[in-house]
Design an enzyme around this catalytic site. Structure first.
Site, mmCIF file in Angstrom:
data_model
loop_
_atom_site.group_PDB
_atom_site.id
_atom_site.type_symbol
_atom_site.label_atom_id
_atom_site.label_comp_id
_atom_site.label_asym_id
_atom_site.label_seq_id
_atom_site.Cartn_x
_atom_site.Cartn_y
_atom_site.Cartn_z
ATOM 1 N N LYS A 1 129.795 -54.498 -110.787
ATOM 2 C CA LYS A 1 128.628 -54.452 -109.903
ATOM 3 C C LYS A 1 128.340 -52.987 -109.586
ATOM 4 O O LYS A 1 129.275 -52.203 -109.384
ATOM 5 C CB LYS A 1 128.958 -55.244 -108.629
ATOM 6 C CG LYS A 1 127.842 -55.318 -107.614
ATOM 7 C CD LYS A 1 128.249 -56.231 -106.449
ATOM 8 C CE LYS A 1 127.137 -56.375 -105.423
ATOM 9 N NZ LYS A 1 127.459 -57.321 -104.351
ATOM 10 N N SER B 1 124.164 -61.058 -103.331
ATOM 11 C CA SER B 1 123.699 -59.863 -103.994
ATOM 12 C C SER B 1 124.303 -59.645 -105.385
ATOM 13 O O SER B 1 123.707 -58.945 -106.193
ATOM 14 C CB SER B 1 124.005 -58.644 -103.128
ATOM 15 O OG SER B 1 125.401 -58.492 -102.958
ATOM 16 N N SER C 1 127.963 -62.981 -101.062
ATOM 17 C CA SER C 1 127.384 -62.392 -102.275
ATOM 18 C C SER C 1 128.143 -62.632 -103.566
ATOM 19 O O SER C 1 127.641 -62.287 -104.634
ATOM 20 C CB SER C 1 127.209 -60.890 -102.087
ATOM 21 O OG SER C 1 126.010 -60.659 -101.404
HETATM 22 N N1 GLN Z 1 122.959 -62.587 -98.436
HETATM 23 C C1 GLN Z 1 123.756 -61.974 -97.426
HETATM 24 C C2 GLN Z 1 123.031 -60.777 -96.862
HETATM 25 O O1 GLN Z 1 121.945 -60.552 -97.262
HETATM 26 C C3 GLN Z 1 125.096 -61.609 -97.959
HETATM 27 C C4 GLN Z 1 125.121 -60.326 -98.700
HETATM 28 C C5 GLN Z 1 126.479 -59.952 -99.177
HETATM 29 O O2 GLN Z 1 127.422 -60.719 -99.110
HETATM 30 N N2 GLN Z 1 126.582 -58.724 -99.646
HETATM 31 O O3 GLN Z 1 123.513 -60.059 -96.035
#
Ligand code: GLN
Length: 493
Positions: free
Chosen positions: A78, A158, A182
């Site tokens: 990532k 994400s 994410s």
């Molecule tokens: N979708 C969640 C957010 O927008 C989780 C993001 C994540 O785990 N990095 O914060």
């Protein structure tokens, strides 16, 4: 031989060991697939030349009898993991030119295990989002198509680039990060497996920070065993991260015995709302039935503070983000936009360099931390976070693990998401944020398809530093569900 990009990591390791394939062949097959599927936009920065060089070196090491645990396996990171000498953008404009002079501990460990890195994967900007739609480099497409055969679906986020790449055969495994879901939500959207380990199981050193009390590295791959293999080589103490655990890392693959007779699995009542998506509810019921048939004892449990997890998460995560992102000031790391004064330089740089969602969260975070509102929001959120933690600790006195949905829906279309308000998109994190706030390990694995043919994942949540039970239950559920579907081989642009 079947197409090499269909292999799982443990299968490829066998073939490499038997000298039936080489790492160069395996790597080249993935690079070919990456080229064909470039339109998915899973990678921000592919690194084909260095991948082939690393693969050739790996083959030489193997020939000389020197083998790491993942020797020759092509993976990808990532683009939140700092990679020495390779651009690391956090999918943002502000870091679009950032070339780290150091390597993150987790990517270093994976290198040390003999993996080959194919490149850097797309993500939501600074990992803020659940679709990759906040990436400055454009959205990643889910390799699963809609009913008309169009690539109209988001991969989740994400870590959407990671999930899409694993699903489409553009790498054998990938790193993700999970702050509030994410790893688990994109795994569910793309039909792959991913685990967020216990907070502190993996070092955060060299991973671009979003919310430091929640951020955790984890693997995404095609099955439970591959995730266990990857995590074996990602986890462990690191003097460079003061929050990483000193506990020894067990061999997670040893937990994959398949026999879950007598295991106590909790089903949290609060995760079942009246308007739960019918496909997701059916998948959950199927998971419960399969675990029961495999000999587990199913126990209804209650986590009464679950309903506060989402607002608490967005207060805590934004507060920490506003603090973490203050370092991007145009003086170090970043693309700079000059101004007549220092303040103007900061303002111009940050206005230009951050996307709308990142700015929204910095503003929210600064607000909840401001003198007048600190007690009303941030402090209160921290207190409720403790209650959420206590709920879990309580139920783990009677159950070994919990089974719940990973996401409230199967993958959504871009069209649908474009028209959603930010708060509506935040609701997609309702099932993942509780385990994040409590710091618990949680794994998502695909169990079935929706009525329209999209994968649906279920989440297994375990007690602190008990990834072994999570893997143990996940492996049994995986065998019982026998989900062996992949998206159609990518054929068109
Ligand atoms: N979708 C969640 C957010 O927008 C989780 C993001 C994540 O785990 N990095 O914060």
């Amino acid at each position: 031989m079947e197409n090499l990009v269909d292999l799982h990591i443990h299968e490829a390791l066998d073939l490499l060991k038997k000298k039936e394939i080489s790492s160069v062949e395996l790597t080249q097959s993935h690079l070919n697939e990456m080229e064909k599927a470039a339109f998915l936009n899973a990678y921000i920065t592919p690194t084909p030349e260095s991948a082939l060089a690393q693969a050739a070196e790996s083959d030489r090491r193997r020939a000389a009898g020197i083998c790491g645990a993942l020797e020759g396996i092509p993976i990808a990171n990532k683009d939140l993991y700092c990679t020495k000498g390779i651009k690391t953008t956090a999918a943002s404009k502000i870091l679009s030119q950032f070339i780290p002079p150091y390597e993150s501990t987790v990517s270093e460990k994976l290198k040390h295990a003999g993996t080959v890195m194919l490149g850097k994967l797309n993500t939501d900007q600074f990992a803020m989002g659940g679709s990759t739609m906040t990436s400055w480099f454009g959205v990643t497409k889910n390799p699963w198509t809609d009913e008309t055969g169009a690539y109209s679906l988001v991969p989740g986020g994400s870590s959407g680039g990671s999930a899409a790449a694993v699903s489409a055969g553009l790498c054998m495994g990938a790193t993700g990060t999970d702050t509030g879901g994410s790893i688990r939500q994109p795994a569910s959207f793309c039909g792959v497996t991913g685990i967020k380990p216990t907070y502190g199981r993996c070092s955060r050193y060299g991973i671009v920070a979003f919310a430091s009390s929640l951020d955790q590295a984890g693997p995404m791959a095609r099955d439970v065993q591959d995730c266990a293999l990857l995590l074996n080589n990602m986890a462990g103490f690191d003097p460079k991260d003061s929050t990483v655990s000193e506990l020894p890392v067990p061999d997670f693959t040893a937990a994959l015995t398949g026999d879950i007779r007598g295991k106590k699995i909790g089903i949290p009542a609060e995760y079942r709302s009246d308007n739960l998506n019918a496909d997701v509810a059916a998948a959950w019921d199927k998971g419960i039935r399969l675990l029961k048939e495999a000999g587990a004892e199913i126990i209804d449990v209650s986590l009464p503070h679950t309903k506060y997890a989402l607002p608490v998460y967005y207060i805590v995560a934004c507060a920490e983000a506003s603090s973490n992102l203050s370092r991007y000031d145009g003086v170090r790391y970043t693309t700079r936009v000059n101004g007549n004064t220092l303040d103007e330089l900061y303002e111009n740089t940050r206005t230009d360099g951050f996307g709308a969602e990142v700015i929204r969260r910095i503003l929210l975070g600064t607000f909840v931390l401001s003198a007048g509102f600190y007690d009303a929001y941030y402090l209160r959120a921290q207190r409720v976070r403790r209650l959420i933690y206590n709920d879990f600790k309580q139920v783990f006195q009677t159950v070994d693990a919990l089974l719940a949905p990973a996401a409230p829906t199967p993958a959504l279309t871009y069209e649908a998401m474009k028209n959603m308000s930010p708060v509506d998109t935040y609701l997609g994190d309702v099932f993942t944020t509780p385990a994040s706030l409590a710091g618990l390990p949680a794994l998502s694995l695909p169990v079935t398809l929706s009525k329209t043919g999209l994968p649906i994942g279920l989440q297994i949540i375990g007690n602190h530093f008990d990834e072994n039970t999570v893997f143990h239950v996940a492996a049994a559920l995986e065998t019982a569900a026998n989900f062996n579907k992949r998206p159609h081989r990518v054929v068109k642009g």
